[in-house]
Scaffold this motif. Structure first.
Motif, PDB file in Angstrom:
ATOM      1  N   GLU A  26       0.871  -1.174   0.000  1.00  0.00           N
ATOM      2  CA  GLU A  26       0.000   0.000   0.000  1.00  0.00           C
ATOM      3  C   GLU A  26       0.909   1.224   0.000  1.00  0.00           C
ATOM      4  N   GLU A  27       0.368   2.348  -0.400  1.00  0.00           N
ATOM      5  CA  GLU A  27       1.171   3.563  -0.483  1.00  0.00           C
ATOM      6  C   GLU A  27       1.747   3.904   0.900  1.00  0.00           C
ATOM      7  N   PRO A  28       3.046   4.152   0.977  1.00  0.00           N
ATOM      8  CA  PRO A  28       3.628   4.562   2.257  1.00  0.00           C
ATOM      9  C   PRO A  28       3.269   6.023   2.566  1.00  0.00           C
ATOM     10  N   GLN A  29       3.328   6.356   3.854  1.00  0.00           N
ATOM     11  CA  GLN A  29       3.136   7.745   4.265  1.00  0.00           C
ATOM     12  C   GLN A  29       4.450   8.477   4.048  1.00  0.00           C
ATOM     13  N   ILE A  30       4.388   9.515   3.252  1.00  0.00           N
ATOM     14  CA  ILE A  30       5.570  10.310   2.963  1.00  0.00           C
ATOM     15  C   ILE A  30       5.569  11.575   3.823  1.00  0.00           C
ATOM     16  N   ILE A  31       4.365  12.051   4.132  1.00  0.00           N
ATOM     17  CA  ILE A  31       4.213  13.245   4.962  1.00  0.00           C
ATOM     18  C   ILE A  31       3.586  12.828   6.287  1.00  0.00           C
ATOM     19  N   TYR A  32       4.294  13.115   7.384  1.00  0.00           N
ATOM     20  CA  TYR A  32       3.795  12.804   8.725  1.00  0.00           C
ATOM     21  C   TYR A  32       4.555  13.647   9.739  1.00  0.00           C
ATOM     22  N   ASP A  33       3.969  13.788  10.898  1.00  0.00           N
ATOM     23  CA  ASP A  33       4.622  14.518  11.985  1.00  0.00           C
ATOM     24  C   ASP A  33       5.659  13.626  12.643  1.00  0.00           C
ATOM     25  N   THR A  34       6.740  14.224  13.109  1.00  0.00           N
ATOM     26  CA  THR A  34       7.765  13.493  13.852  1.00  0.00           C
ATOM     27  C   THR A  34       7.123  12.844  15.072  1.00  0.00           C
ATOM     28  N   PHE A  35       7.512  11.604  15.346  1.00  0.00           N
ATOM     29  CA  PHE A  35       7.012  10.902  16.529  1.00  0.00           C
ATOM     30  C   PHE A  35       8.123  10.073  17.141  1.00  0.00           C
ATOM     31  N   GLU A  36       7.923   9.645  18.367  1.00  0.00           N
ATOM     32  CA  GLU A  36       8.875   8.795  19.078  1.00  0.00           C
ATOM     33  C   GLU A  36       8.486   7.339  18.838  1.00  0.00           C
ATOM     34  N   ALA A  37       9.490   6.479  18.672  1.00  0.00           N
ATOM     35  CA  ALA A  37       9.221   5.061  18.450  1.00  0.00           C
ATOM     36  C   ALA A  37      10.270   4.207  19.163  1.00  0.00           C
ATOM     37  N   TYR A  38       9.877   2.969  19.428  1.00  0.00           N
ATOM     38  CA  TYR A  38      10.736   2.002  20.092  1.00  0.00           C
ATOM     39  C   TYR A  38      11.341   1.065  19.048  1.00  0.00           C
ATOM     40  N   ARG A  39      12.604   0.729  19.246  1.00  0.00           N
ATOM     41  CA  ARG A  39      13.317  -0.171  18.330  1.00  0.00           C
ATOM     42  C   ARG A  39      14.133  -1.152  19.144  1.00  0.00           C
ATOM     43  N   GLY A  40      14.057  -2.421  18.790  1.00  0.00           N
ATOM     44  CA  GLY A  40      14.880  -3.429  19.430  1.00  0.00           C
ATOM     45  C   GLY A  40      16.319  -3.320  18.958  1.00  0.00           C
ATOM     46  N   ILE A  41      17.246  -3.394  19.910  1.00  0.00           N
ATOM     47  CA  ILE A  41      18.679  -3.355  19.614  1.00  0.00           C
ATOM     48  C   ILE A  41      19.254  -4.694  20.068  1.00  0.00           C
ATOM     49  N   PHE A  42      19.975  -5.365  19.189  1.00  0.00           N
ATOM     50  CA  PHE A  42      20.479  -6.707  19.467  1.00  0.00           C
ATOM     51  C   PHE A  42      22.002  -6.726  19.516  1.00  0.00           C
ATOM     52  N   ARG A  43      22.529  -7.523  20.423  1.00  0.00           N
ATOM     53  CA  ARG A  43      23.962  -7.744  20.565  1.00  0.00           C
ATOM     54  C   ARG A  43      24.172  -9.210  20.935  1.00  0.00           C
ATOM     55  N   GLU A  44      25.414  -9.645  20.862  1.00  0.00           N
ATOM     56  CA  GLU A  44      25.757 -10.961  21.394  1.00  0.00           C
ATOM     57  C   GLU A  44      25.488 -10.934  22.894  1.00  0.00           C
ATOM     58  N   LYS A  45      25.223 -12.094  23.485  1.00  0.00           N
ATOM     59  CA  LYS A  45      24.986 -12.140  24.925  1.00  0.00           C
ATOM     60  C   LYS A  45      26.156 -11.473  25.648  1.00  0.00           C
ATOM     61  N   GLY A  46      25.801 -10.569  26.547  1.00  0.00           N
ATOM     62  CA  GLY A  46      26.830  -9.849  27.283  1.00  0.00           C
ATOM     63  C   GLY A  46      27.445  -8.704  26.502  1.00  0.00           C
ATOM     64  N   GLY A  47      26.910  -8.426  25.308  1.00  0.00           N
ATOM     65  CA  GLY A  47      27.465  -7.366  24.460  1.00  0.00           C
ATOM     66  C   GLY A  47      27.240  -5.981  25.038  1.00  0.00           C
ATOM     67  N   ASN A  48      27.932  -5.030  24.460  1.00  0.00           N
ATOM     68  CA  ASN A  48      27.897  -3.652  24.918  1.00  0.00           C
ATOM     69  C   ASN A  48      26.764  -2.894  24.216  1.00  0.00           C
ATOM     70  N   PHE A  49      25.881  -2.330  24.986  1.00  0.00           N
ATOM     71  CA  PHE A  49      24.758  -1.556  24.451  1.00  0.00           C
ATOM     72  C   PHE A  49      24.969  -0.056  24.605  1.00  0.00           C
ATOM     73  N   SER A  50      26.199   0.370  24.901  1.00  0.00           N
ATOM     74  CA  SER A  50      26.434   1.784  25.190  1.00  0.00           C
ATOM     75  C   SER A  50      26.317   2.677  23.959  1.00  0.00           C
ATOM     76  N   SER A  51      26.548   2.134  22.776  1.00  0.00           N
ATOM     77  CA  SER A  51      26.401   2.970  21.580  1.00  0.00           C
ATOM     78  C   SER A  51      25.462   2.300  20.586  1.00  0.00           C
ATOM     79  N   ILE A  52      24.606   3.116  20.010  1.00  0.00           N
ATOM     80  CA  ILE A  52      23.672   2.673  18.976  1.00  0.00           C
ATOM     81  C   ILE A  52      24.213   3.213  17.661  1.00  0.00           C
ATOM     82  N   THR A  53      24.232   2.363  16.632  1.00  0.00           N
ATOM     83  CA  THR A  53      24.753   2.767  15.330  1.00  0.00           C
ATOM     84  C   THR A  53      23.680   2.609  14.261  1.00  0.00           C
ATOM     85  N   PHE A  54      23.973   3.108  13.085  1.00  0.00           N
ATOM     86  CA  PHE A  54      23.028   2.958  11.976  1.00  0.00           C
ATOM     87  C   PHE A  54      22.758   1.483  11.684  1.00  0.00           C
TER      88      PHE A  54
END
Length: 143
Positions: A26-54
């Motif tokens: 379906e057509e994606p929304q191209i125009i929308y207001d900025t909003f906050e969202a949650y994203r899962g960040i994955f690392r190896e067990k015991g990995g460092n979560f101090s920096s988030i990258t692209f």
């Protein structure tokens, strides 16, 4: 959608669209207001979560995974999955997680960085990140 619009996307998605391997369900929304969202960040067990990258925002396709319908529609396979609701994000990521290999981050989604599709059944958002985007991930914080 036209070829000019497809040029906004990174190589992987752009070429799949041009070849006809995938299309927007379906057509994606191209125009929308900025909003906050949650994203899962994955690392190896015991990995460092101090920096988030692209790389924490790459789609399954960009990570070189093979498409499986359990990932959702094929166009979703090329998107970054986000949630507007924390509890739904926790459920999708199987929290609490005894493996300690994932955390949840929160940050902005802006129309200048990509187009979206919001689910009608829950708070899931497909976010197709444009090739020319800001460093939005720097604003995401582990919660």
């Amino acid at each position: 959608m036209d070829l000019k619009f497809y040029e906004k996307f990174p190589y992987c998605f752009k070429n799949a669209l041009k070849r006809g391997d995938v299309s927007f369900t379906e057509e994606p929304q191209i125009i929308y207001d900025t909003f906050e969202a949650y994203r899962g960040i994955f690392r190896e067990k015991g990995g460092n979560f101090s920096s988030i990258t692209f790389d924490d925002f790459l789609s399954y396709a960009e990570k070189g995974k093979t498409y499986n319908p359990r990932f959702g529609s094929k166009d979703s396979f090329y998107s970054c999955s986000l949630y507007k609701n924390l509890e739904e994000c926790k459920k999708a990521l199987h929290f609490p997680n005894p493996n300690e290999d994932r955390k949840i981050s929160l940050g902005p989604v802006m129309q200048s960085d990509g187009c979206i599709r919001e689910s009608l059944k829950d708070s899931h958002v497909d976010f197709w990140i444009y090739e020319n985007h800001s460093e939005f991930w720097r604003q995401y914080k582990i919660i």
